[in-house]
Design a protein around this motif. Structure first.
Motif, mmCIF file in Angstrom:
data_model
loop_
_atom_site.group_PDB
_atom_site.id
_atom_site.type_symbol
_atom_site.label_atom_id
_atom_site.label_comp_id
_atom_site.label_asym_id
_atom_site.label_seq_id
_atom_site.Cartn_x
_atom_site.Cartn_y
_atom_site.Cartn_z
ATOM 1 N N LEU A 1 35.685 -20.984 -5.249
ATOM 2 C CA LEU A 1 35.584 -21.681 -3.975
ATOM 3 C C LEU A 1 34.615 -20.890 -3.111
ATOM 4 O O LEU A 1 34.864 -19.720 -2.793
ATOM 5 C CB LEU A 1 36.954 -21.769 -3.291
ATOM 6 C CG LEU A 1 38.109 -22.326 -4.127
ATOM 7 C CD1 LEU A 1 39.387 -22.361 -3.296
ATOM 8 C CD2 LEU A 1 37.778 -23.706 -4.673
ATOM 9 N N ILE A 2 33.522 -21.522 -2.733
ATOM 10 C CA ILE A 2 32.451 -20.836 -2.009
ATOM 11 C C ILE A 2 32.408 -21.360 -0.581
ATOM 12 O O ILE A 2 32.176 -22.546 -0.346
ATOM 13 C CB ILE A 2 31.097 -21.052 -2.705
ATOM 14 C CG1 ILE A 2 31.179 -20.580 -4.165
ATOM 15 C CG2 ILE A 2 29.982 -20.325 -1.970
ATOM 16 C CD1 ILE A 2 29.981 -20.972 -5.005
ATOM 17 N N TYR A 3 32.643 -20.456 0.379
ATOM 18 C CA TYR A 3 32.621 -20.818 1.791
ATOM 19 C C TYR A 3 31.342 -20.262 2.422
ATOM 20 O O TYR A 3 30.972 -19.117 2.183
ATOM 21 C CB TYR A 3 33.819 -20.224 2.534
ATOM 22 C CG TYR A 3 35.166 -20.704 2.055
ATOM 23 C CD1 TYR A 3 35.831 -21.739 2.696
ATOM 24 C CD2 TYR A 3 35.800 -20.102 0.961
ATOM 25 C CE1 TYR A 3 37.080 -22.178 2.272
ATOM 26 C CE2 TYR A 3 37.045 -20.528 0.528
ATOM 27 C CZ TYR A 3 37.675 -21.561 1.185
ATOM 28 O OH TYR A 3 38.910 -21.990 0.757
ATOM 29 N N GLY A 4 30.699 -21.091 3.218
ATOM 30 C CA GLY A 4 29.486 -20.638 3.871
ATOM 31 C C GLY A 4 29.041 -21.608 4.936
ATOM 32 O O GLY A 4 29.769 -22.552 5.299
ATOM 33 N N LEU B 1 32.355 -25.836 2.411
ATOM 34 C CA LEU B 1 32.870 -25.408 1.105
ATOM 35 C C LEU B 1 32.105 -26.057 -0.035
ATOM 36 O O LEU B 1 31.751 -27.232 0.028
ATOM 37 C CB LEU B 1 34.351 -25.775 0.990
ATOM 38 C CG LEU B 1 35.017 -25.592 -0.372
ATOM 39 C CD1 LEU B 1 35.265 -24.109 -0.647
ATOM 40 C CD2 LEU B 1 36.329 -26.368 -0.455
ATOM 41 N N THR B 2 31.875 -25.269 -1.086
ATOM 42 C CA THR B 2 31.334 -25.782 -2.345
ATOM 43 C C THR B 2 32.261 -25.369 -3.476
ATOM 44 O O THR B 2 32.739 -24.229 -3.517
ATOM 45 C CB THR B 2 29.920 -25.227 -2.604
ATOM 46 O OG1 THR B 2 29.024 -25.745 -1.615
ATOM 47 C CG2 THR B 2 29.417 -25.633 -3.984
ATOM 48 N N PRO C 1 28.335 -17.581 -7.584
ATOM 49 C CA PRO C 1 26.962 -17.693 -7.090
ATOM 50 C C PRO C 1 26.178 -16.404 -7.317
ATOM 51 O O PRO C 1 26.705 -15.300 -7.174
ATOM 52 C CB PRO C 1 27.146 -17.973 -5.602
ATOM 53 C CG PRO C 1 28.461 -17.354 -5.271
ATOM 54 C CD PRO C 1 29.318 -17.539 -6.492
ATOM 55 N N ALA C 2 24.918 -16.541 -7.680
ATOM 56 C CA ALA C 2 24.059 -15.371 -7.876
ATOM 57 C C ALA C 2 23.486 -14.884 -6.549
ATOM 58 O O ALA C 2 23.256 -13.693 -6.358
ATOM 59 C CB ALA C 2 22.920 -15.720 -8.838
ATOM 60 N N ILE D 1 26.512 -17.328 2.599
ATOM 61 C CA ILE D 1 27.886 -17.402 2.099
ATOM 62 C C ILE D 1 28.721 -16.340 2.815
ATOM 63 O O ILE D 1 28.321 -15.173 2.887
ATOM 64 C CB ILE D 1 27.940 -17.194 0.578
ATOM 65 C CG1 ILE D 1 27.209 -18.342 -0.126
ATOM 66 C CG2 ILE D 1 29.384 -17.119 0.096
ATOM 67 C CD1 ILE D 1 27.105 -18.169 -1.623
ATOM 68 N N SER D 2 29.856 -16.749 3.340
ATOM 69 C CA SER D 2 30.704 -15.820 4.086
ATOM 70 C C SER D 2 31.926 -15.358 3.308
ATOM 71 O O SER D 2 32.471 -14.285 3.576
ATOM 72 C CB SER D 2 31.162 -16.475 5.396
ATOM 73 O OG SER D 2 31.900 -17.669 5.131
#
Length: 833
Positions: free
Chosen positions: A463-466, A479-480, A486-487, A492-493
């Protein structure tokens, strides 16, 4: 202050890591004995401090930016028993260390250098809960084996006996811990590094007793370390702005206990008009997940704008949280701004259906964290949250008025056909038709929840928050969902890992959805049923492809899995769903008085974390492995809502109650109540939810056999879990008798006649039909004429029937609830098209 705050929270989190290192017989900083060891009756004490110093100086990878501060971190962490009283960071950790345990004693000596501290094991905090029926016995307590956290295994379940183990187990545990911790990417920003470290600490120190000699070993090293970091952070920010040093005797109001509560969860999740068909089965889990990440976005916004780290969370589960914040003017003003923004956002986004209520009126001194006062502090913040619920959206209404205009215009699209609240969007409707094959008007939110979240969640690992992600949340956060980490961390936070990868922060998400399997497609019976679903044939080829695509089961397909395969290899039985709603009984009492005068910051954190672990991770993994056709709508905090094939769901409920009992140290004061509604798959979800909630309330209001609550409602009948299991076993016997009808002479027609004798009994007891008193004689005549055999091949079945319809028995409980086993057997053997 940023670098120093990083040093404080990191040092506080790792201040007692030497306890693991010492028990694993690792090297220690011999040259620092005079610097850190205390003197107790002429003997050196607190040896773990020199082990902490060595570990932090030599073993712990640090972010590149903090590498030059390694010795400062080691000193700040290790000096908590002999601090420099003029050093702000050291004093913050020293005070926080003692407040975490709730102690009001200045000198404590755990004498870890004595024999036995390596053998001592962590006592289950659940064993200490005392309400009505349980008495804690320390020397016959329930304890955990020393092990890494494995939520789908048996190590999270305590065992009873003398709480000890082999000293050598620490060596193996440390090696595993060290091997994982050295893999941390120290090139990440501190926030990513710190969250990863917290997850690894939980994994390897959750079962380590923080204090293990001549004290009650009921607080884990992780919970003590985390809560110490929580308090140290608040102290450091407060005293940095006050320009002075913390002292033990200090009555200033330093801490804010901020409570948050997400209200209207069920109304939002189940506020869907349609209940079947492609796509719709994904939306309930997607909505539940959305609320979880929405709450996380509120916490991230608070964290980032207040300039704090995630250790400010004392409690965080099930849409409720309690945060410990520094009581500074700057912090309070920012909270006020954020609260207003939250209210406006929720009013515009959810039209009043869902609200986030914040309270920060509970401001306490250090004394408010002492054992004698901490319960009152928690009661105060909970009461404040309830008061805030009485003024939902007050600030938003005062600022923007009570009429909601956002999202409404003169378009001809009308309302969304799914939620019936938002306006339908042309682009969203086209996208929904393209992906799901159904031409209906939908809004952007419902489309996104089904097409993106509902489709991707079951196969998501991160889960990617940014600020530039896919799904907008609160504030600047979006969210993604991603299968891969992710590289590039730009914009992104925060990142959470659903799988236990050791990379980034570990989170617990109930992402399981029943899906069509290759085995089911190969089975002609299941394929014949499934292919009747709209659009099924177009999706079959996707299953198990290179992209890992899958076909989620509709509620009708899930209901079909209630059927059984009979002796002829054909499917038989009714396709019904069971809607299961359950939660822990008396949870408020467990938190408020269950521990008596022993409730501390660390114990509160431990109780909340462990309960959430059971429901949000262990239970979900159990379903995935053993009951894969049960749909998890939500599971977290202390409650859950499941939808599944009726037979599998009722069997699952029995196992769930048993497992929770084992998890909670077989404490009779920690129980579960459950309401189960069984119905057709097209039953409107809103109605099903209401009835299941009513069934749960009936179970919670049950008082019988010296038992309060701890009950289950099924088929409208309330009973104990033991009685429920006995009735299901009787149902299985009836079912087997039908399968072996050549031997037993049983038939479904006979079961229907037994059901009528049960109803006669009910009418007779109620006094509405005196003639129904013939139920015993009628049953005996029927059994003698249609079941008894001169060959005596069905003696067991006859014995069962005569026991139920005993002539001279004063106990008619088996007849009274005979409808339960008959429901079980009849619905498994009813012929359907």
């Amino acid at each position: 202050m940023t670098d120093n705050l990083q040093i404080v929270v990191l040092s506080a989190l790792m201040h007692d890591i030497g306890k693991l290192a010492q028990r694993a017989k690792r090297p220690y900083s011999k040259a620092m004995e005079g610097e850190y060891l205390t003197n107790y009756k002429g003997k050196p004490g607190h040896w773990h401090t020199v082990y902490s110093d060595y570990f932090l100086e030599n073993d712990l990878p640090l972010p590149e930016r903090l590498e030059n501060f390694r010795s400062v971190i080691a000193r700040t962490a290790s000096a908590h028993h002999k601090p420099d009283t003029e050093n702000l960071m050291e004093m913050c950790i020293t005070i926080a260390d003692r407040l975490s345990s709730g102690s009001d004693r200045i000198e404590m000596q755990d004498k870890e250098d004595k024999t036995g501290f390596r053998e001592s094991r962590l006592i289950s905090i659940f064993d200490e809960i005392e309400l009505y029926n349980h008495k804690f016995q320390p020397y016959r307590s329930w304890f955990y084996n020393l092990s890494a956290l494995d939520s789908d295994g048996g190590n999270i379940f305590p065992k009873q006996g003398k709480p000890d183990g082999k000293a050598e187990e620490y060596i193996d545990l440390f090696e595993k811990f060290h091997n994982e911790i050295i893999k941390i990417n120290n090139g990440m920003d501190f926030s990513f590094y710190f969250e990863t470290l917290i997850s690894i600490m939980e994994k390897y120190t959750w079962s380590i007793p923080s204090s293990s000699y001549k004290t009650l070993s009921d607080v884990s090293l992780f919970d003590h370390s985390f809560s110490t970091a929580c308090i140290a952070q608040a102290l450091y920010v407060y005293h940095s702005q006050a320009g002075d040093l913390p002292k033990w005797e200090d009555d200033r109001k330093k801490f804010i206990l901020l409570g948050g509560d997400l209200s209207g969860i069920q109304n939002y999740i189940f506020g869907i008009n349609k209940n079947s068909g492609r796509g719709v089965s994904k939306i309930f889990r997607a909505r539940s997940f959305y609320l979880q990440v929405l709450t996380r976005s509120v916490l991230l916004e608070l964290q980032n704008r207040l300039g704090l780290f995630s250790v400010f969370r004392l409690v965080d589960s099930g849409g409720k949280f309690i945060l410990l914040l520094p009581a500074t003017e700057k912090i309070i003003k920012e909270i006020q701004r954020i609260d207003e923004e939250i209210q406006i956002f929720f009013m515009e986004k959810f039209k009043g259906l869902l609200t986030m209520n914040l309270s920060w009126s509970t401001i306490i001194s250090q004394e408010g964290l002492h054992l004698a006062n901490f319960q009152d502090s928690i009661d105060a913040v909970n009461e404040a949250i309830e008061e805030c619920k009485l003024e939902k959206l007050r600030k938003a209404i005062l600022k923007n008025g009570s009429v909601i205009n956002t999202g409404y215009d003169e378009r001809e699209g009308g309302n969304c056909s799914l939620c019936d609240i938002n306006t339908a969007d042309d682009k969203a409707s086209l996208k929904y038709e393209e992906k799901e094959g159904i031409p209906v008007p939908v809004c952007k939110d419902c489309c996104e929840q089904i097409v993106y979240i509902g489709t991707k969640l079951p196969k998501t690992d991160y889960l990617i928050y940014g600020s530039k992600c896919r799904v907008p949340l609160f504030g600047q956060t979006s969210l993604t969902l991603s299968k891969k980490a992710p590289a590039d961390l730009k914009n992104i936070s925060h990142i959470e890992s659903i799988a236990d990868t050791g990379i980034f922060s570990k989170t617990r998400i109930a992402r399981h959805l029943p899906e069509v399997t290759r085995e089911e497609l190969k089975n002609k019976n299941w394929f014949k049923l499934f292919e009747k679903e709209d659009g099924f044939n177009e999706q079959v080829d996707k299953i198990g492809g290179q992209n890992g695509e899958y076909v989620p089961k509709t509620f009708n397909m899930i209901a079909q899995k209630s059927k059984k395969i009979d002796s002829k290899g054909e499917l038989t039985g009714r396709a019904l769903l069971s809607f299961l709603k359950a939660d822990v009984d008396n949870l408020g009492l467990i938190f408020s008085i269950g521990l008596g005068d022993k409730l501390s910051v660390a114990r509160l954190a431990s109780l909340s974390r462990m309960i959430n672990l059971f429901f949000s991770e262990y239970l979900v993994e159990l379903l995935r492995k053993k009951y894969p056709d049960i749909y998890v709508v939500f599971a977290g905090g202390d409650d859950l809502f499941l939808i599944g094939p009726w037979r599998q769901t009722v069997n699952c409920s029995i196992e769930l109650r048993k497992k929770m009992g084992e998890f909670c140290a077989m404490n009779p004061d920690i129980t579960l109540s459950c309401g189960i509604l069984t119905g057709r798959p097209r039953l409107p979800m809103r109605k099903a939810t209401e009835i299941a909630e009513e069934q749960l309330e009936k179970a919670k209001n049950n008082k019988a056999d010296n038992r309060i609550k701890d009950s289950v409602t099924f088929y409208g009948e309330v009973m104990s879990w033991q009685k429920f299991e006995e009735l299901l076993e009787t149902g299985e016997k009836f079912d087997k008798a039908i399968e072996e009808k050549e031997r037993t002479h049983f038939s479904t027609a006979f079961l229907y006649r037994l059901l009528e004798y049960h109803r006669m009994y009910r009418r007779f007891i109620a006094g509405t039909d005196i003639k129904a008193g013939r139920y015993i004689s009628s049953a005996h005549y029927d059994i003698a004429r249609n079941i008894r055999s001169n060959k005596h091949e069905n003696e067991k079945e006859l014995e069962m029937l005569y026991e139920i319809f005993a002539v001279d028995s004063a106990d008619r409980s088996k007849i009274n609830l005979l409808n339960i086993p008959l429901f079980y057997a009849i619905n498994l053997n009813r012929k359907t098209n």
